[in-house]
Structures are given as structure tokens and as C-alpha cells.
Design an enzyme around this catalytic site. Structure first.
Site, PDB file in Angstrom:
ATOM      1  N   THR A 297     -48.269   8.676  -3.007  1.00 21.10           N
ATOM      2  CA  THR A 297     -49.251   7.718  -3.524  1.00 21.10           C
ATOM      3  C   THR A 297     -48.594   6.896  -4.644  1.00 21.10           C
ATOM      4  O   THR A 297     -47.684   7.382  -5.309  1.00 21.10           O
ATOM      5  CB  THR A 297     -50.451   8.510  -4.080  1.00 21.10           C
ATOM      6  OG1 THR A 297     -51.111   9.111  -2.986  1.00 21.10           O
ATOM      7  CG2 THR A 297     -51.427   7.642  -4.859  1.00 21.10           C
TER       8      THR A 297
ATOM      9  N   GLY B  58     -52.015  13.375  -6.139  1.00 21.22           N
ATOM     10  CA  GLY B  58     -52.066  14.815  -5.863  1.00 21.22           C
ATOM     11  C   GLY B  58     -53.157  15.134  -4.871  1.00 21.22           C
ATOM     12  O   GLY B  58     -53.638  14.238  -4.157  1.00 21.22           O
TER      13      GLY B  58
HETATM   14  N1  ASP Z   1     -54.452  11.693  -4.104  1.00 16.84           N
HETATM   15  C1  ASP Z   1     -54.219  11.243  -2.766  1.00 16.84           C
HETATM   16  C2  ASP Z   1     -55.355  11.722  -1.897  1.00 16.84           C
HETATM   17  O1  ASP Z   1     -55.755  12.847  -2.016  1.00 16.84           O
HETATM   18  C3  ASP Z   1     -52.928  11.731  -2.196  1.00 16.84           C
HETATM   19  C4  ASP Z   1     -51.765  11.772  -3.120  1.00 16.84           C
HETATM   20  O2  ASP Z   1     -51.821  11.349  -4.256  1.00 16.84           O
HETATM   21  O3  ASP Z   1     -50.714  12.227  -2.700  1.00 16.84           O
HETATM   22  O4  ASP Z   1     -55.781  10.971  -1.058  1.00 16.84           O
END
Ligand code: ASP
Length: 349
Positions: free
Chosen positions: A214, A266
Site C-alpha cells: 500500500t 497493514g
Molecule cells: N491496509 C490495506 C488493506 O487492508 C493493505 C495494506 O496496507 O497492505 O486493505
């Protein structure tokens, strides 16, 4: 004659304090006084947190991440240095990362369980507390710019799916064929994940190279305004219609001029349940914590205790920054003030 000279001398001496006062107020020749009063500004960017192994990161790959993240930071820094807004800086930085196949946002987004790309993004203005977000869009090349249009050109905060894309069309925001988002690497990750899903839980190995990718940016501009932006494809193999924290204001993104600007990455479900980004701001506002204390209390404390993984980047109204995470790595970097040196990091210091 003598009397007249003395008169001039007295009048001249009287002017000295006035002259000194004028120099102090307007700045000494050379600008040293105005330099000392130069407003603070800065930008912090992330490219996702996750299980990153030093051994599986080739020098070439590391350099590619460093170069792209640094490019995003430099573009944002230039906007701020030239007196531009923190909103412009975070949008520009995130667009660069959305256009790069290296990150899980825009081109290079991960695939859903159905083999599609569903993108989420949000942006927030710390001056007005206005915010805009989009979720589950499949044809918008730069979801962060659509989120900004939602904030500035609609009465809404969050638009999803087909409705968001109708709004994008009306705003002349570029749409692309969904194939544009395809990358072989992300497709292979989905196949591996599907294989793992077929095995009984007891036999399945832990998620391979579970890096998320992300992207997000937070900035403070010379006017003292904070802004935050986040963009993602979500999680590999996510359920059709699943929405994570990234487009949820307060969970994945938050900005308030009185406290700080935060962007998260996350395991989204945990970030939503803890309202992570808002909580960091609230700890500063209500408990008088410093940015670092608040960010650590939430990421290393509350999030870790609940079993969530990930991290955040944040900047406060005095240009202090924080970048805590509880995974093995998080792509991140920053530039504070006009300093040409961009700092880039992946692992814990
Ligand atoms: N936070 C994002 C989600 O859960 C994914 C990530 O940050 O890796 O969609």
C-alpha cells in the site's frame, strides 16, 4: 554655526535606535533574520509494510524501491518548497507510486479472490477536516485523484464501485481498461495464495513473502497545513467487495492541523477496529502526548496486542515525524525542509 552642528548630531543620534528597530523588523541585509523565521515543511511517504526479508531483497530490487520512493518524496518536497499546499504534495507523491508497478496501488495492485483489481484510496485536509475517499473502483487509473475530487467537488466523503466511476467520468478523471492494473508478479501471488487455501489449515505454510505494498504520504506545508493520503489494492485474495482501512477516514488516513497527519498500511481489519490514525491524533489532543509517543502507543501497543500487523507514517504541526511498524519491514522515506537529502529505509534502524 557650532550650535547648528550640535543640533544635527543630537538629531542623528536619536535616529539610531529607530534604524536598529527597522532593521530587526524588516530583516538585516543578506536575509539572516527572515531565514531564521522560515516556516517548517516536510513530507513522509510509505510504500507498504509486511514480511520483508533482507535475504530475498536483491540489491536491484532495493534500488528500484529506493528510487521510486525518493522520486515521490522529491516531487512532494518541491511543491512544498515552492509554497504549494500539503494536499497537492501528498496527491502528487501518491500518484507517482500508483503509476509504478512496484507498489500495491494503481498499476501493480493485488488481485481479489475472483482475479480482479479493486482499488481503495482516501485523502484528508487538516485545515478544514474535509475528506474524500473511494472504494472498490476497478477502472480509475489514479484513485487518489478521484478521492480528492470527491472531497472538493461533491457533498460526499466516500463513494464506492460503479457510483464512484460514474462520478469519475463526470469529473473527467481518466478511466482505463481493468487490464491496465495487471502485473505477472501479483497474479502469481494470487495463484500461490489460492493453492494455500486448498490445503487444510494445519498443513498450509504461512503466507509467502506477505508484503502489502500500500502507498501513502503525509505532509506539512509552509502555511502550517497538514494533509494525508493513502491508496491501495487491498490484500491479495481478498473477498469480492471487501474494503480495508485505506479509504476509511480515521482508520487508514487522518489529518488535523491541531495535531498531526497519518497514513497507515497493514492488515486493514485491525486498523478499522482500532481507528488507528484518529487514535494517534486523539492521544496527542487529549493526553498531550508527543507524536512519537502516540504513534508508538497505538502501533507497538494497541495494534500489536490485538494481533494486527502493519505500520504508519506521520508528521505533526512542528514537522516532527514518526514511522513505527510491527512487521519485519516497511518501505518508507522522508525529506524535512529544503534539505536535498532524502532519507529512505526498509528495515528497523
Ligand atoms: N491496509 C490495506 C488493506 O487492508 C493493505 C495494506 O496496507 O497492505 O486493505
Amino acid at each position: 554655526m557650532r550650535k547648528t552642528n550640535l543640533g544635527f548630531l543630537v538629531a542623528g543620534l536619536c535616529c539610531v535606535p529607530v534604524l536598529i528597530a527597522l532593521i530587526v523588523m524588516t530583516g538585516a541585509p543578506g536575509g539572516s533574520v527572515s531565514q531564521a523565521a522560515e516556516a517548517k515543511f516536510g513530507i513522509v511517504v510509505h510504500g507498504g509494510a509486511g514480511t520483508l526479508k533482507r535475504t530475498s531483497l536483491t540489491p536491484e530490487k532495493e534500488a528500484a524501491y529506493r528510487d521510486k520512493l525518493s522520486e515521490a518524496i522529491r516531487v512532494g518536497q518541491k511543491i512544498l518548497r515552492d509554497g504549494g499546499s500539503s494536499l497537492d504534495a501528498v496527491e502528487a507523491a501518491v500518484r507517482i507510486l500508483e503509476d509504478s508497478p512496484l507498489f500495491n496501488a494503481g498499476k501493480g495492485a493485488v488481485f481479489t479472490s475472483e482475479g480482479r483489481n479493486e482499488l481503495d484510496a482516501s485523502i484528508m485536509d487538516g485545515l478544514t477536516l474535509k475528506a474524500g475517499a473511494v472504494a472498490s473502483v476497478t477502472r480509475v487509473r489514479n484513485p487518489i485523484s478521484l478521492a480528492r475530487a470527491v472531497m472538493e467537488k461533491s457533498e460526499n466523503v466516500l463513494l464506492v464501485g460503479a457510483g464512484a466511476e460514474v462520478f469519475a467520468k463526470a469529473q473527467a478523471i481518466p478511466l482505463v481498461d481493468p487490464k491496465y492494473f495487471f502485473t505477472q508478479e501479483r497474479w502469481d501471488e494470487l495463484q500461490k495464495d489460492r493453492e494455500r487455501d486448498k490445503k487444510p489449515k494445519s498443513e498450509a505454510s504461512p503466507a509467502p513473502n506477505e508484503k502489502h505494498g500500500t502507498v501513502g504520504a503525509v505532509a506539512l506545508d509552509k502555511q502550517g497545513n497538514l494533509a494525508a493520503a493513502t491508496s491501495t489494492g487491498g490484500r491479495t485474495n481478498k473477498a469480492f467487495g471487501r474494503v480495508g482501512d485505506s479509504p476509511i477516514i480515521g482508520a487508514g488516513t487522518y489529518a488535523n492541523n491541531q495535531t498531526c497527519a497519518v497514513s497507515a498500511t497493514g492488515h486493514g481489519e485491525y486498523f478499522i477496529r482500532l481507528a488507528v490514525c484518529y487514535d494517534i491524533s486523539a492521544l496527542i489532543a487529549y493526553r498531550g502526548m508527543s507524536l512519537k509517543e502516540a504513534a508508538n502507543a497505538v502501533i507497538k501497543g494497541k495494534l500489536t496486542k490485538l494481533g494486527g500487523t502493519g505500520g504508519i507514517v506521520a508528521i505533526d504541526k512542528d514537522a516532527n515525524i514518526a514511522m513505527p511498524f510491527n512487521t519485519s519491514g516497511m518501505y518508507r522515506g522522508y525529506a524535512i525542509g529544503p534539505n536535498p537529502q532524502v532519507v529512505f529505509k526498509i528495515f528497523e534502524d
